[in-house]
Design an enzyme around this catalytic site. Structure first.
Site, PDB file in Angstrom:
ATOM      1  N   ARG A 105       0.828  -1.222   0.000  1.00  0.00           N
ATOM      2  CA  ARG A 105       0.000   0.000   0.000  1.00  0.00           C
ATOM      3  C   ARG A 105       0.852   1.258   0.000  1.00  0.00           C
ATOM      4  O   ARG A 105       0.322   2.369  -0.005  1.00  0.00           O
ATOM      5  CB  ARG A 105      -0.903   0.002   1.221  1.00  0.00           C
ATOM      6  CG  ARG A 105      -1.754  -1.234   1.238  1.00  0.00           C
ATOM      7  CD  ARG A 105      -2.977  -1.082   2.082  1.00  0.00           C
ATOM      8  NE  ARG A 105      -3.692  -2.364   1.999  1.00  0.00           N
ATOM      9  CZ  ARG A 105      -4.979  -2.492   2.117  1.00  0.00           C
ATOM     10  NH1 ARG A 105      -5.731  -1.440   2.320  1.00  0.00           N
ATOM     11  NH2 ARG A 105      -5.558  -3.671   2.031  1.00  0.00           N
ATOM     12  N   THR A 138      10.604  -3.812   2.165  1.00  0.00           N
ATOM     13  CA  THR A 138       9.727  -4.702   2.895  1.00  0.00           C
ATOM     14  C   THR A 138      10.320  -6.096   2.789  1.00  0.00           C
ATOM     15  O   THR A 138      11.464  -6.268   2.361  1.00  0.00           O
ATOM     16  CB  THR A 138       8.277  -4.582   2.372  1.00  0.00           C
ATOM     17  OG1 THR A 138       7.444  -5.425   3.153  1.00  0.00           O
ATOM     18  CG2 THR A 138       8.136  -4.960   0.912  1.00  0.00           C
ATOM     19  N   LYS A 173      14.763  -6.375   4.656  1.00  0.00           N
ATOM     20  CA  LYS A 173      15.027  -5.366   5.693  1.00  0.00           C
ATOM     21  C   LYS A 173      16.349  -5.565   6.438  1.00  0.00           C
ATOM     22  O   LYS A 173      16.911  -4.606   6.953  1.00  0.00           O
ATOM     23  CB  LYS A 173      13.891  -5.356   6.719  1.00  0.00           C
ATOM     24  CG  LYS A 173      12.586  -4.779   6.201  1.00  0.00           C
ATOM     25  CD  LYS A 173      11.577  -4.792   7.334  1.00  0.00           C
ATOM     26  CE  LYS A 173      10.283  -4.126   6.957  1.00  0.00           C
ATOM     27  NZ  LYS A 173       9.433  -3.897   8.130  1.00  0.00           N
ATOM     28  N   ASP A 178       9.601   2.256  11.636  1.00  0.00           N
ATOM     29  CA  ASP A 178       8.481   1.515  12.240  1.00  0.00           C
ATOM     30  C   ASP A 178       8.187   1.975  13.669  1.00  0.00           C
ATOM     31  O   ASP A 178       7.032   2.134  14.055  1.00  0.00           O
ATOM     32  CB  ASP A 178       8.767   0.012  12.230  1.00  0.00           C
ATOM     33  CG  ASP A 178       8.569  -0.606  10.859  1.00  0.00           C
ATOM     34  OD1 ASP A 178       7.826  -0.013  10.041  1.00  0.00           O
ATOM     35  OD2 ASP A 178       9.154  -1.666  10.599  1.00  0.00           O
ATOM     36  N   GLY A 198       4.298 -10.988  21.173  1.00  0.00           N
ATOM     37  CA  GLY A 198       5.066 -11.250  19.950  1.00  0.00           C
ATOM     38  C   GLY A 198       6.524 -10.887  20.119  1.00  0.00           C
ATOM     39  O   GLY A 198       6.872 -10.049  20.974  1.00  0.00           O
ATOM     40  N   ALA A 199       7.372 -11.524  19.337  1.00  0.00           N
ATOM     41  CA  ALA A 199       8.816 -11.248  19.428  1.00  0.00           C
ATOM     42  C   ALA A 199       9.474 -11.324  18.050  1.00  0.00           C
ATOM     43  O   ALA A 199      10.639 -11.692  17.925  1.00  0.00           O
ATOM     44  CB  ALA A 199       9.471 -12.227  20.404  1.00  0.00           C
ATOM     45  N   ILE A 210      -1.199  -3.948  15.740  1.00  0.00           N
ATOM     46  CA  ILE A 210      -0.500  -3.423  14.560  1.00  0.00           C
ATOM     47  C   ILE A 210      -0.917  -4.130  13.270  1.00  0.00           C
ATOM     48  O   ILE A 210      -0.524  -3.725  12.184  1.00  0.00           O
ATOM     49  CB  ILE A 210       1.028  -3.414  14.733  1.00  0.00           C
ATOM     50  CG1 ILE A 210       1.605  -4.820  14.693  1.00  0.00           C
ATOM     51  CG2 ILE A 210       1.439  -2.709  16.021  1.00  0.00           C
ATOM     52  CD1 ILE A 210       3.103  -4.776  14.446  1.00  0.00           C
ATOM     53  N   TYR A 228      -3.240  -4.656  10.175  1.00  0.00           N
ATOM     54  CA  TYR A 228      -4.183  -3.718   9.551  1.00  0.00           C
ATOM     55  C   TYR A 228      -5.051  -4.346   8.464  1.00  0.00           C
ATOM     56  O   TYR A 228      -5.841  -3.647   7.820  1.00  0.00           O
ATOM     57  CB  TYR A 228      -3.495  -2.442   9.062  1.00  0.00           C
ATOM     58  CG  TYR A 228      -2.470  -2.647   7.979  1.00  0.00           C
ATOM     59  CD1 TYR A 228      -1.149  -2.858   8.311  1.00  0.00           C
ATOM     60  CD2 TYR A 228      -2.825  -2.597   6.646  1.00  0.00           C
ATOM     61  CE1 TYR A 228      -0.206  -3.039   7.329  1.00  0.00           C
ATOM     62  CE2 TYR A 228      -1.889  -2.766   5.657  1.00  0.00           C
ATOM     63  CZ  TYR A 228      -0.577  -2.996   6.003  1.00  0.00           C
ATOM     64  OH  TYR A 228       0.361  -3.177   5.029  1.00  0.00           O
TER      65      TYR A 228
END
Ligand code: ATR
Length: 293
Positions: free
Chosen positions: A28, A77, A81, A118, A144-145, A237, A239
């Site tokens: 997006r 992305t 990264k 981020d 989460g990790a 987070i 979406y």
């Protein structure tokens, strides 16, 4: 035409940036940057650049950014990264701590700097959606990790959270993150068991989901919010969808809720402002355009 030629043709001599990934069709980012370009009458372009997941392809990308005068930088992305990092001239300290780069900015001298937006996007979205929330006010819970959790945990500790309860299905990954981000000033990152996630909400000011649970095609996050104080903020987070089962449950209990789109939009500001030299703000209109894309 190869993807570089296509991008150059689309840019048509204007300054440009692009989202780089494999794949990039679903991204997006072109919609969100395209909105700002149009809104601000900036004579620039933001496109897509598919780059294969190997060292050679990444070297080609870096060479392209260096030698193309109108290339201002890019976003990265999955899966690039981390692998891009050794190929850049400089890594911003915050990106080095997080261990990932999602924004590359070409400096006036032509060198390439890697940043990570981020954490900035996460905090800006949180401050926008819950203006009264204060990091120092009490414990926070992060689920989460993975890669996203690294940015979130790093940012929350930097913001002054006194205690962060980190909970992940695979506990060893949470331990690694705790080791990496525990500050030296006595504040702590407590690693808790996945089975205890509901109990760990006691006294928290913020719950953040950084796992992929709740995403379209994934199971919902199974958590009982009963112990979460009423004033606490719930931030997911994810979406896609915008309203995850977690946010729906939190909203029903009257919590202030933050969805993942705000983080996506706000993180884009860092790149846009550096590439095109224009300060931008996130708006409801932009949310609509990006959602429709
Ligand atoms: P990202 O980079 O977006 O954070 P990731 O690195 O793949 O993505 O991380 C995904 C996160 O979601 C991890 O914390 C993962 O937990 P594990 O470390 O145990 O794999 C979590 N996750 C994914 N599926 C899950 C599930 N079914 N139950 C619990 N946690 C899950």
């Amino acid at each position: 035409m190869n993807p570089y030629e296509t991008l150059l043709k689309e840019a048509g001599g204007r300054p440009f940036a692009a989202i780089v990934g494999w794949p990039v069709e679903h991204s997006r980012s072109p919609a969100l940057h395209g909105f700002w370009l149009k809104q601000n009458n900036v004579d620039g372009y933001y496109g897509r650049l598919p780059v294969e997941p190997n060292r050679e392809a990444l070297r080609d990308l870096v060479a392209f950014l260096r030698k193309t005068p109108n290339a201002r930088g890019c976003n990265l992305t999955l899966p690039h990264k981390i692998d891009i990092m050794p190929l850049l001239d400089r890594i911003h300290p915050a990106a080095a701590r997080i261990g990932a780069v999602n924004t590359v900015i070409k400096q006036p001298d032509g060198s390439l700097e890697g940043r990570n937006s981020d954490g900035f996007g996460f905090l800006a979205a949180l401050q926008e959606g819950a203006p009264g929330w204060r990091a120092a006010a009490g414990p926070v819970v992060v689920l989460g990790a993975g890669g996203a959790a690294r940015a979130v945990v790093s940012t929350l500790m930097d913001a002054g959270v006194p205690e962060l309860r980190l909970i992940n299905r695979t506990q060893s990954s949470a331990v690694d993150l705790g080791v990496a981000f525990t500050p030296t000033d006595g504040r702590r990152i407590a690693i808790e068991r996945w089975e205890d996630r509901s109990a760990m909400l006691e006294g928290a000011t913020l719950l953040v989901n950084t796992t992929s649970l709740g995403m379209t095609g994934k199971p919902a996050l199974d958590i009982d919010l009963a112990r979460l104080p009423h004033g606490a903020v719930v931030d997911d987070i994810v979406y896609i969808p915008l309203e995850t089962p977690l946010l729906a449950a939190a909203r029903a209990r009257g919590h202030r809720c933050i969805d993942g789109l705000g983080m996506l939009l706000h993180q884009g500001r860092m790149g846009f402002e550096a590439w095109f030299g224009k300060k931008v703000a996130v708006s409801a209109e932009q949310r609509k355009v990006v959602l429709a894309a």
